[in-house]
Design an enzyme around this catalytic site. Structure first.
Site, PDB file in Angstrom:
ATOM      1  N   CYS A 121       0.775  -1.141  -0.061  1.00 48.45           N
ATOM      2  CA  CYS A 121       0.197  -0.063   0.007  1.00 48.45           C
ATOM      3  C   CYS A 121       1.059   1.353  -0.021  1.00 48.45           C
ATOM      4  CB  CYS A 121      -0.995   0.080   1.306  1.00 48.45           C
ATOM      5  SG  CYS A 121      -1.856  -1.296   1.318  1.00 48.45           S
ATOM      6  N   HIS A 254      -3.313   7.003   2.145  1.00 46.68           N
ATOM      7  CA  HIS A 254      -3.636   5.846   1.703  1.00 46.68           C
ATOM      8  C   HIS A 254      -5.281   5.348   2.191  1.00 46.68           C
ATOM      9  CE1 HIS A 254      -4.171   1.504   0.815  1.00 46.68           C
ATOM     10  NE2 HIS A 254      -3.856   1.142   2.141  1.00 46.68           N
ATOM     11  N   ASN A 285     -10.361  -0.414  -0.381  1.00 46.76           N
ATOM     12  CA  ASN A 285      -8.625  -0.268  -0.102  1.00 46.76           C
ATOM     13  C   ASN A 285      -8.168  -0.861  -1.320  1.00 46.76           C
ATOM     14  OD1 ASN A 285      -5.980  -0.849   0.256  1.00 46.76           O
ATOM     15  ND2 ASN A 285      -6.471  -1.253   2.564  1.00 46.76           N
TER      16      ASN A 285
HETATM   17  O1  UT7 Z   1      -4.014  -1.201   3.475  1.00 47.61           O
HETATM   18  C1  UT7 Z   1      -3.161  -1.801   4.266  1.00 47.61           C
HETATM   19  C2  UT7 Z   1      -3.256  -1.274   5.623  1.00 47.61           C
HETATM   20  N1  UT7 Z   1      -4.357  -1.881   6.483  1.00 47.61           N
HETATM   21  C3  UT7 Z   1      -4.910  -1.417   7.248  1.00 47.61           C
HETATM   22  O2  UT7 Z   1      -4.588  -0.023   7.488  1.00 47.61           O
HETATM   23  C4  UT7 Z   1      -6.110  -1.750   8.095  1.00 47.61           C
HETATM   24  C5  UT7 Z   1      -6.002  -1.319   9.523  1.00 47.61           C
HETATM   25  N2  UT7 Z   1      -7.055  -2.064  10.479  1.00 47.61           N
HETATM   26  C6  UT7 Z   1      -8.362  -1.656  10.220  1.00 47.61           C
HETATM   27  O3  UT7 Z   1      -8.646  -0.942   9.349  1.00 47.61           O
HETATM   28  C7  UT7 Z   1      -9.433  -2.181  11.301  1.00 47.61           C
HETATM   29  O4  UT7 Z   1      -8.535  -3.122  12.134  1.00 47.61           O
HETATM   30  C8  UT7 Z   1     -10.288  -3.341  10.630  1.00 47.61           C
HETATM   31  C9  UT7 Z   1     -11.536  -2.542   9.618  1.00 47.61           C
HETATM   32  C10 UT7 Z   1      -9.724  -4.341   9.743  1.00 47.61           C
HETATM   33  C11 UT7 Z   1     -11.235  -4.102  11.634  1.00 47.61           C
HETATM   34  O5  UT7 Z   1     -11.816  -2.995  12.311  1.00 47.61           O
HETATM   35  P1  UT7 Z   1     -11.501  -3.212  14.068  1.00 47.61           P
HETATM   36  O6  UT7 Z   1     -12.498  -2.049  14.661  1.00 47.61           O
HETATM   37  O7  UT7 Z   1      -9.982  -3.169  14.482  1.00 47.61           O
HETATM   38  O8  UT7 Z   1     -12.166  -4.682  14.352  1.00 47.61           O
HETATM   39  P2  UT7 Z   1     -11.718  -5.530  15.186  1.00 47.61           P
HETATM   40  O9  UT7 Z   1     -10.720  -6.344  14.618  1.00 47.61           O
HETATM   41  O10 UT7 Z   1     -11.142  -5.065  16.527  1.00 47.61           O
HETATM   42  O11 UT7 Z   1     -12.905  -6.477  15.645  1.00 47.61           O
HETATM   43  C12 UT7 Z   1     -13.901  -5.804  16.610  1.00 47.61           C
HETATM   44  C13 UT7 Z   1     -15.157  -6.730  16.479  1.00 47.61           C
HETATM   45  C14 UT7 Z   1     -14.985  -8.278  16.992  1.00 47.61           C
HETATM   46  O12 UT7 Z   1     -15.847  -8.887  17.864  1.00 47.61           O
HETATM   47  P3  UT7 Z   1     -15.801  -8.879  19.308  1.00 47.61           P
HETATM   48  O13 UT7 Z   1     -14.372  -9.724  19.443  1.00 47.61           O
HETATM   49  O14 UT7 Z   1     -15.479  -7.333  19.804  1.00 47.61           O
HETATM   50  O15 UT7 Z   1     -16.917  -9.620  19.546  1.00 47.61           O
HETATM   51  C15 UT7 Z   1     -14.884  -9.029  15.581  1.00 47.61           C
HETATM   52  O16 UT7 Z   1     -15.224 -10.301  15.634  1.00 47.61           O
HETATM   53  O17 UT7 Z   1     -15.981  -6.919  15.485  1.00 47.61           O
HETATM   54  C16 UT7 Z   1     -16.116  -8.025  14.958  1.00 47.61           C
HETATM   55  N3  UT7 Z   1     -16.028  -8.115  13.229  1.00 47.61           N
HETATM   56  C17 UT7 Z   1     -16.790  -8.197  12.620  1.00 47.61           C
HETATM   57  N4  UT7 Z   1     -18.177  -7.878  12.712  1.00 47.61           N
HETATM   58  C18 UT7 Z   1     -18.979  -7.806  11.657  1.00 47.61           C
HETATM   59  C19 UT7 Z   1     -14.692  -8.354  12.788  1.00 47.61           C
HETATM   60  N5  UT7 Z   1     -15.108  -8.374  11.295  1.00 47.61           N
HETATM   61  C20 UT7 Z   1     -16.156  -8.053  11.263  1.00 47.61           C
HETATM   62  C21 UT7 Z   1     -17.266  -8.029  10.288  1.00 47.61           C
HETATM   63  N6  UT7 Z   1     -18.580  -7.686  10.410  1.00 47.61           N
HETATM   64  N7  UT7 Z   1     -16.614  -8.253   9.074  1.00 47.61           N
END
Ligand code: UT7
Length: 329
Positions: A121, A254, A285
């Site tokens: 990226c 990005h 993305n």
């Molecule tokens: O381009 C390369 C660089 N990449 C990035 O910069 C990505 C950086 N990371 C992110 O943008 C975020 O971490 C994500 C968008 C990938 C994920 O968002 P988050 O707020 O960090 O979610 P999380 O992984 O902390 O998950 C929070 C909750 C979890 O449930 P519990 O454990 O709190 O009950 C996950 O199981 O959301 C749940 N979850 C979902 N729920 C509904 C994870 N994926 C999903 C989903 N739909 N698709």
């Protein structure tokens, strides 16, 4: 006897930008027929409403060709005026020849320097940094820099933590000589100890005919890094160009997550009227393509105009990052 060394233009600039998007629009509602999620969750956590995937007959080569043709034409050049092509991609499925060499043929370039880089990226900004050096040292006059990805190819529909994020697109610029400073210093680097935080499976482990390789990402780790270390690097990039937040017209980070962009904005303390790229809403993305696509979108919508200053910063798998402050074409 001392060796001769080459010198080129005193300054370099981005002369044009061109983009191409996968023609299949995949809304959050459609996405949620494939993974256990909701439009509300995806929108709140990332800002994404829809993404683009390739349709039948489209791939990294066709998207790259379309974006590159636009960039060459908008720079007022003929293909034979381009003397180097740098392609940033992780979506070219042959080790060799490079996608750059294949596109050099497709575009009708005249024996240019041609190579691919793998900086995920951050790859577009890496390419711009290399191209600037080439123009200013005289090893090339007009460099085509292309970021192109077909990340739907790497999407694991059983992984709801990544499947909704990624998309397919291409963004190209021509970097060429300038009479005035128009491309600030490249600020780049990496976090080698975090090299496995975002990975695509090793091809050697993929059975012929089976699905994969797939992308894996520790999203929270990347999020933390992007909203701390990378914010500091964005500030450093702006300062390296001699500009202050008050001088800046546009911010084009990005397109990874609108919440990351919001966090950067708070720390950068940019004035209210700075135009901020939010192409992620309709594009998801697209990795190496995301910054040039967002740049093209701002110019096409009229939100930004030629001659505006813009801060770009890319960050991703490696972990690697790279940024510049530049004048928009
Ligand atoms: O381009 C390369 C660089 N990449 C990035 O910069 C990505 C950086 N990371 C992110 O943008 C975020 O971490 C994500 C968008 C990938 C994920 O968002 P988050 O707020 O960090 O979610 P999380 O992984 O902390 O998950 C929070 C909750 C979890 O449930 P519990 O454990 O709190 O009950 C996950 O199981 O959301 C749940 N979850 C979902 N729920 C509904 C994870 N994926 C999903 C989903 N739909 N698709």
């Amino acid at each position: 006897m001392p060796l001769k060394s080459s010198t080129g233009a005193q300054y370099a600039r981005i002369m044009s930008v061109g983009g191409a998007r996968g023609s299949r629009v995949v809304t959050n509602d459609e996405m949620c027929t494939m993974i256990d999620s909701s439009d509300e969750w995806i929108t709140q956590r990332t800002g994404i409403k829809e993404r683009r995937w390739v349709a039948e007959g489209e791939d990294a080569e066709t998207l790259g060709l379309e974006a590159s043709r636009k960039a060459i034409e908008r720079a007022g050049l003929q293909p034979t005026d381009v003397d180097a092509i740098i392609v940033s991609t992780v979506s070219h499925f042959m080790q060799t020849p490079s996608l750059a060499a294949i596109l050099a043929k497709d575009l009708g370039l005249d024996a240019p320097a041609a190579f691919d880089i793998s900086a995920a990226c951050a790859g577009f900004s890496y390419g711009v940094g290399v191209a600037e050096g080439m123009v200013r040292t005289g090893s090339a006059k007009h460099v085509l820099v292309l970021g192109v990805e077909v990340l739907s190819r790497y999407t694991d529909m059983n992984d709801r933590s990544t499947a909704f994020l990624f998309s397919d697109g291409a963004g190209a610029v021509i970097v060429g000589p300038s009479e005035t400073p128009a491309l600030g210093p490249t600020v780049w680097g990496s976090k080698p100890e975090a090299h496995s935080v975002i990975e695509i499976d090793d091809w050697r482990g993929v059975e012929p005919g089976s699905e994969g390789p797939f992308i894996h990402m520790e999203g929270r780790e990347v999020f933390k890094w992007a909203t701390t270390a990378i914010v500091d690097k964005a500030i450093e990039t702006l300062e390296a160009s001699g500009l202050t937040p008050d001088d800046l017209d546009c911010f084009i980070p990005h397109q990874a997550n609108n919440r990351i962009t919001d966090s950067m904005l708070r720390h950068l303390k940019l004035p209210e009227d700075v135009v901020v790229a939010r192409d992620i809403v309709r594009m998801g993305n697209s990795s190496a393509a995301s910054i040039p696509l967002a740049m093209e979108a701002l110019l096409e919508s009229g939100e930004a105009k030629s001659g505006d200053s813009a801060l770009i910063i890319g960050f991703g798998a490696g972990l690697v990052f790279s940024g510049q402050t530049l004048i928009l074409p």
